[in-house]
Each structure stands twice: as C-alpha cells, then as structure tokens.
Design an enzyme around this catalytic site. Structure first.
Site, short mmCIF file in Angstrom:
data_model
loop_
_atom_site.label_atom_id
_atom_site.label_comp_id
_atom_site.label_asym_id
_atom_site.label_seq_id
_atom_site.Cartn_x
_atom_site.Cartn_y
_atom_site.Cartn_z
N ASN A 136 0.26 1.37 -6.78
CA ASN A 136 0.31 2.89 -7.68
C ASN A 136 0.78 4.20 -6.07
OD1 ASN A 136 -0.49 5.89 -8.09
ND2 ASN A 136 -2.70 5.48 -7.87
N TRP A 137 1.83 4.50 -6.00
CA TRP A 137 2.46 5.13 -4.60
C TRP A 137 1.50 6.03 -4.74
CZ3 TRP A 137 8.12 3.23 -2.85
CH2 TRP A 137 7.62 2.04 -2.34
N LYS A 138 1.20 6.93 -5.21
CA LYS A 138 0.90 8.38 -5.67
C LYS A 138 2.21 9.72 -5.13
CE LYS A 138 -4.00 6.55 -4.59
NZ LYS A 138 -4.97 6.83 -4.08
N GLU A 164 -8.28 10.92 -9.24
CA GLU A 164 -7.76 11.85 -8.37
C GLU A 164 -6.51 13.45 -9.20
OE1 GLU A 164 -4.71 10.07 -5.86
OE2 GLU A 164 -6.42 8.61 -5.15
N GLU A 208 -12.09 2.19 -11.80
CA GLU A 208 -12.08 2.87 -10.11
C GLU A 208 -13.12 3.68 -9.25
OE1 GLU A 208 -7.41 2.51 -8.80
OE2 GLU A 208 -7.98 4.62 -9.65
N HIS A 232 -5.95 8.95 -13.88
CA HIS A 232 -7.14 8.95 -12.70
C HIS A 232 -7.15 9.45 -11.95
CE1 HIS A 232 -6.36 7.93 -7.52
NE2 HIS A 232 -5.19 6.73 -7.84
N SER A 237 -9.64 0.21 -2.88
CA SER A 237 -9.41 -0.08 -1.51
C SER A 237 -9.39 -2.27 -1.83
CB SER A 237 -11.46 -0.17 -0.86
OG SER A 237 -11.16 1.45 -0.84
N GLY A 256 -9.17 4.60 -1.64
CA GLY A 256 -8.92 5.50 -0.11
C GLY A 256 -10.28 4.71 0.95
N GLY A 266 -4.10 1.59 -4.32
CA GLY A 266 -3.05 2.18 -3.71
C GLY A 266 -2.37 2.13 -2.55
N GLY A 267 -3.16 2.29 -1.46
CA GLY A 267 -2.51 2.17 0.06
C GLY A 267 -2.30 1.07 0.33
#
Ligand code: PEP
Length: 247
Positions: free
Chosen positions: A8-10, A93, A165, A91, A210, A171, A231-232
């Site tokens: 997930n590159w956001k 966010e 999640e 998601h 994470s 994150g 993600g990250g």
C-alpha cells in the site's frame, strides 16, 4: 491457499518511482507460490500495469457509484480501465480522514464485485478499543457491516480479501502479540464462514500494521493469516522483497 502480499503505497510515488515498482515485480518473479499486489496512487496505475509481469496493480480506494456528479472521484470501471485489478477499500486512514463508514464501504465492495475487480477490505480497532478488551467483537462487527451487500455466491467472493489492520499498529512500529493476531484471525474466519458458509473458508485474511522483514515470518506462520498488507516497508523493493520471501 496461496499467500497474498500486498503493498500500500498511500500518497507516495511519482513516475520516477516506476523503477521501484519494477524492482518489486522482479522480486515477485522469484516466488511463484505467492500472489503479489501493489496498491498505487491512481496516477501510476496505467503506466505500472502496462509493465509488470509478476504482480497485480491495484488502487487504494474507489467511489461507490458507477458514475455521476462526484468531483475528484474515480469509479471502479475507470480504475479497471486504467489497469487496476483490485482496490483497497475501508483503510483506516480513509475511514478517519474522509469519515467513511462501514455502510459506505459495503457499497464500495459491491461496486468492485460488479466490476469484476478484487476488493481488499480493511478493518481494525483503535487503541482504546483494544485496551478495553472489546477488539474481537468490534472488528467482527465491522466485517459484517462492511460486507452487508456482498453477494454470497462463491463466484463473487473469489476476489474478496480481508485485511485486519489494528489502527494503533499502522506506521507505528508496534505490533500486537502473535497470540492476539491469531485470535483475531480465527474470529474473522469464524465470522466469514457464519456469513458465507464454506466459501468463507476460502477468503484470504491478511494482517497489516508495521509488518517488516524481521517480523513477517512469525506473523505469516500463524493459522488463518493468509498474507500481509504492507505500508512503509513496501515502498522499496529492498524492504518489501524479504516479506514476499517470508511468505
Ligand atoms: C497500512 O497502512 O496499510 C499499513 C499496514 O502500514 P504500515 O505497514 O506502514 O504499518
């Protein structure tokens, strides 16, 4: 069940980063038994999907309507035409930043099903809910509400994926205890079977929050953890490839 590892590159990635997408795609080639998805910003979907050979390109959201007066939004058909094979929906966010509710997300899941696209439905509790001891029931409730409109035929469930999640793990570098991840995935599996019968057993449940090279193996070894949403650590092939390898 084939493991499914999804990036997930956001809101990260410009055209210059297509090189990184290709590096991930090349890494995916080495692991035939793993399905790899890369959720990109909409601006990169077309270019990336024309080039990848070993992974699927996806979006990070889609509008619930097929078309209409919705300035700035993208429909499932538009994303599919651009080359997206799936979309992440719900998601945390988006739930937080755009006040998305599980009812709305249920419409998005249906829209993606109708467009023959995969849906990766995200659910998860915040820290207060985890600390209150109510996480299992809360997340199972989110699952039911977010899938309220999903077709219960095995055919239309084929491309449905759930991503658990915990919001407090996204994150932050914090990860729930392995026993807590296992307990949640087992609860979600039971709920999927209760909702959809035997077809619920074939729906993949990813863990997200994470995930990195150093913890992926232990998390992915848990029963009912059928992959990861990352993600990250997914922004660079260097940190994402070891997670694919761990699967
Ligand atoms: C995510 O946002 O879906 C996610 C899992 O992020 P991270 O891996 O950075 O925690």
């Amino acid at each position: 069940m084939r493991p499914y590892i999804v990036a997930n590159w956001k809101m990260h990635g410009l055209m210059a980063d297509i090189n990184e997408v290709m590096a991930i795609d090349n890494a995916a080639a080495k692991f035939d038994h793993v399905d790899v998805g890369i959720g990109l910003p909409a601006t990169l979907i077309h270019t990336a999907s024309e080039q990848v050979k070993n992974s699927e390109i996806g979006a990070q959201d889609c509008h619930q309507a097929e078309q209409g007066a919705h300035t700035g939004c993208l429909s499932a058909a538009m994303l599919s035409e651009a080359g997206a094979a799936f979309s992440i929906i719900g998601h945390s966010e988006r739930r937080a930043d755009h006040a998305e509710t599980s009812r709305l997300i249920a419409q998005k899941a249906l829209t993606l099903q109708n467009a023959s696209m995969g849906a990766i439905l995200c659910i998860g509790e915040d820290l207060a809910t985890r600390q209150s001891g109510a996480a299992l029931d809360f997340v199972a409730g989110q699952l039911v509400e977010s899938l309220a409109l999903a077709d219960d035929t095995s055919l239309s469930l084929e491309r449905l994926t759930i991503a658990y999640e915990p919001i407090w793990a996204i994150g932050t570098g914090r990860v729930p205890a392995l026993t807590d991840i296992a307990a949640m995935h087992s609860k979600l599996r039971d709920q999927l079977v209760a909702s959809f019968g035997p077809a619920g057993d074939a729906i993949r449940i990813l863990y997200g929050g994470s995930v990195k090279a150093s913890n992926a193996k232990d998390i992915l070894a848990l029963e009912n953890v059928n992959g990861a949403l990352v993600g990250g650590a997914s922004l660079k092939a260097e940190s994402f490839a070891p997670i694919i390898a761990a699967a």
